[in-house]
Motif scaffolding. Sequence first.
Motif, PDB file in Angstrom:
ATOM      1  N   ARG B 120       0.831  -1.212   0.000  1.00 34.39           N
ATOM      2  CA  ARG B 120       0.000   0.000   0.000  1.00 34.39           C
ATOM      3  C   ARG B 120       0.863   1.258   0.000  1.00 34.39           C
ATOM      4  O   ARG B 120       0.471   2.284  -0.537  1.00 34.39           O
ATOM      5  CB  ARG B 120      -0.959  -0.028   1.183  1.00 34.39           C
ATOM      6  N   GLY B 124       0.468   1.859  -3.869  1.00 34.73           N
ATOM      7  CA  GLY B 124      -0.706   2.713  -3.740  1.00 34.73           C
ATOM      8  C   GLY B 124      -1.982   1.917  -3.563  1.00 34.73           C
ATOM      9  O   GLY B 124      -1.967   0.687  -3.563  1.00 34.73           O
ATOM     10  N   VAL B 127      -9.438   3.763  -3.749  1.00 32.86           N
ATOM     11  CA  VAL B 127     -10.410   4.243  -2.751  1.00 32.86           C
ATOM     12  C   VAL B 127     -11.703   4.602  -3.479  1.00 32.86           C
ATOM     13  O   VAL B 127     -11.732   4.702  -4.702  1.00 32.86           O
ATOM     14  CB  VAL B 127      -9.887   5.476  -1.962  1.00 32.86           C
ATOM     15  N   GLU B 165     -10.014   2.228   1.148  1.00 37.11           N
ATOM     16  CA  GLU B 165     -10.640   3.240   2.001  1.00 37.11           C
ATOM     17  C   GLU B 165     -11.814   3.893   1.272  1.00 37.11           C
ATOM     18  O   GLU B 165     -11.987   3.715   0.056  1.00 37.11           O
ATOM     19  CB  GLU B 165      -9.606   4.328   2.389  1.00 37.11           C
ATOM     20  N   VAL B 183      -6.944  12.906   4.626  1.00 37.05           N
ATOM     21  CA  VAL B 183      -6.800  13.034   3.175  1.00 37.05           C
ATOM     22  C   VAL B 183      -5.890  14.222   2.855  1.00 37.05           C
ATOM     23  O   VAL B 183      -6.014  15.289   3.481  1.00 37.05           O
ATOM     24  CB  VAL B 183      -8.193  13.264   2.540  1.00 37.05           C
ATOM     25  N   TRP B 185      -4.014  16.204  -0.693  1.00 37.47           N
ATOM     26  CA  TRP B 185      -3.833  16.234  -2.147  1.00 37.47           C
ATOM     27  C   TRP B 185      -2.962  17.417  -2.545  1.00 37.47           C
ATOM     28  O   TRP B 185      -2.868  18.405  -1.816  1.00 37.47           O
ATOM     29  CB  TRP B 185      -5.182  16.280  -2.880  1.00 37.47           C
ATOM     30  N   CYS B 232      -3.308  11.421  -1.449  1.00 36.29           N
ATOM     31  CA  CYS B 232      -2.758  10.464  -0.483  1.00 36.29           C
ATOM     32  C   CYS B 232      -3.683  10.364   0.730  1.00 36.29           C
ATOM     33  O   CYS B 232      -4.411  11.305   1.047  1.00 36.29           O
ATOM     34  CB  CYS B 232      -1.382  10.936   0.023  1.00 36.29           C
ATOM     35  N   LEU B 233      -3.631   9.217   1.380  1.00 36.08           N
ATOM     36  CA  LEU B 233      -4.317   9.025   2.657  1.00 36.08           C
ATOM     37  C   LEU B 233      -3.271   8.670   3.702  1.00 36.08           C
ATOM     38  O   LEU B 233      -2.293   7.987   3.383  1.00 36.08           O
ATOM     39  CB  LEU B 233      -5.320   7.872   2.564  1.00 36.08           C
ATOM     40  N   TRP B 241      -0.406   6.393   2.271  1.00 36.53           N
ATOM     41  CA  TRP B 241      -0.728   5.633   1.064  1.00 36.53           C
ATOM     42  C   TRP B 241      -1.000   6.579  -0.106  1.00 36.53           C
ATOM     43  O   TRP B 241      -1.928   7.393  -0.040  1.00 36.53           O
ATOM     44  CB  TRP B 241      -2.004   4.807   1.263  1.00 36.53           C
ATOM     45  N   VAL B 243      -2.863   7.303  -3.465  1.00 39.13           N
ATOM     46  CA  VAL B 243      -4.084   6.781  -4.077  1.00 39.13           C
ATOM     47  C   VAL B 243      -3.851   6.666  -5.582  1.00 39.13           C
ATOM     48  O   VAL B 243      -3.443   7.630  -6.222  1.00 39.13           O
ATOM     49  CB  VAL B 243      -5.300   7.687  -3.791  1.00 39.13           C
ATOM     50  N   THR B 244      -4.102   5.465  -6.126  1.00 44.94           N
ATOM     51  CA  THR B 244      -3.884   5.257  -7.566  1.00 44.94           C
ATOM     52  C   THR B 244      -5.198   5.180  -8.336  1.00 44.94           C
ATOM     53  O   THR B 244      -5.203   5.289  -9.552  1.00 44.94           O
ATOM     54  CB  THR B 244      -3.093   3.958  -7.808  1.00 44.94           C
ATOM     55  N   LEU B 246      -9.538   6.304  -7.892  1.00 46.15           N
ATOM     56  CA  LEU B 246     -10.673   6.802  -7.110  1.00 46.15           C
ATOM     57  C   LEU B 246     -11.957   6.392  -7.813  1.00 46.15           C
ATOM     58  O   LEU B 246     -12.142   6.697  -8.994  1.00 46.15           O
ATOM     59  CB  LEU B 246     -10.590   8.332  -6.996  1.00 46.15           C
TER      60      LEU B 246
END
Lengths: 282, 282
Positions: B120, B124, B127, B165, B183, B185, B232-233, B241, B243-244, B246
Amino acid sequence: MSGTGDHSLARGLTPGEGVPFDDRGLAYGDGLFETVLVRDGVPQLWERHLGRLARVAAALGFPLPERETLEALPARAGEGLAVLKLVLTRGSGGRGYLAPEAPEPRLRWQVLPFSPDPARWWQGVAVRHCRLRLAVQPALAGLKHLNRLENVLARGEWRDPEVAEGLLCDAEGRLVEATCMNVFWWSDGGWQTPRLEGCGVAGTLREALLARGGIREVTAGPEVLDRVEALCLGNSVQGLWPVTRLDDTEGRPLARWTPTERHRTLQAEAHGLLGYPLQPDD
Amino acid sequence: MSGTGDHSLARGLTPGEGVPFDDRGLAYGDGLFETVLVRDGVPQLWERHLGRLARVAAALGFPLPERETLEALPARAGEGLAVLKLVLTRGSGGRGYLAPEAPEPRLRWQVLPFSPDPARWWQGVAVRHCRLRLAVQPALAGLKHLNRLENVLARGEWRDPEVAEGLLCDAEGRLVEATCMNVFWWSDGGWQTPRLEGCGVAGTLREALLARGGIREVTAGPEVLDRVEALCLGNSVQGLWPVTRLDDTEGRPLARWTPTERHRTLQAEAHGLLGYPLQPDD
């Protein structure tokens, strides 16, 4: 009289016992509760309590205990007046917030002797407006779940024992309920009570009174109370209280009422449902 | 390795034990919790966990355990990586929602071994957006209290283990957090994270990253994520993590990203705070 921890039911029930560290009711408030008035072992408004319990469990997504398990509890209260408190949590397990796929709910209960305060029935009570605003969450509105911090914070706004309850509005300024009772007022020729679409607990006494007809669910701000003919609070344990004084959030009196036949009529209806006296001499 | 129930601290602490039926944490969610990453007995971001614990207890209005009682807990984790979970409730007592005037809070804790998932970090995660909207309650915003039914309901919206997530907006459509992570970004030349004035949990990793500067708290709707360079989270247990992918609330892909140097920079900062590897080869 107190049934806490004195007996065990079949099926591993442990009455009045606590819950383990990993119980989701403790960890997340992931569960529900009911408080039931029991007279000589007979639960009052029992079908409505069981119905709400089933609705809340369905909304949260976990199964109910066997009906006979629940049915066996009120008799434990024995003679006299008592309150049966049931707590049903989703049990243990899952991964963090993710619930287990097949939850095994945990039922806990306790019976405590109870004495209502007749002075509140016949002389009425003082109440105040709370500063705290209830958050609007339609997914949880009406449900008697275990996430009750808002009620605790609101009830923490006063300690004067002369003030019996606090009225709560939601974030958008609509009147909702009192901290542990529902609200009823006479206005425009009839009894009214707040709609509970965004927050609040749908009390079983409120439900039973609504089912009999003659009470309208409305959306109203707190200012409506300044001109109502009668204001009452009620729940299925305490019965119905006429409100004789309403204070603002700072404790300054806003309005006063004298209990009249208007209050007595609704009170008699409520008390008839709960087995409480219909008038002072009963 | 597991410290549950193996030892008792001085002062009557019962580690990993449950709570009695009348504990207000169980009855009302009247309490708080912390989950702390512990490496070889050393708690990570410990001062921030203690600081938040103190802020939440103050907001709810109950006293803290002695500092040395709390300080003694992480060492119980022993060698290796573990998570210490603390639960502090207002204890028992009071009358219904009314808290006791002098509450005696109840501290419970458990240590469990923990292994983060390096895939992760380096590959990534996917979510999705949640349907549930968080209610706006400024009195509880940011606090890690025990009323977490919204998180449970939101986390119940999916079971696909490929989706790590779910993102949550509030009732007014503002992006707030993920079910158990904050979160972040990259947009308009800098890192951004939602302001948490109405709801959400102010994570200790988020706090530590904000304190280092370079991240801006903003008010934004979820549509902002369609055009961000990186998402990212993160939290103080899992690390950060990228995020790749959404997905929308129905699980349909909305956007995709490839982890880049942009993600790695924030990740390295977060992992530096938690003692996690700064890059795949570390």
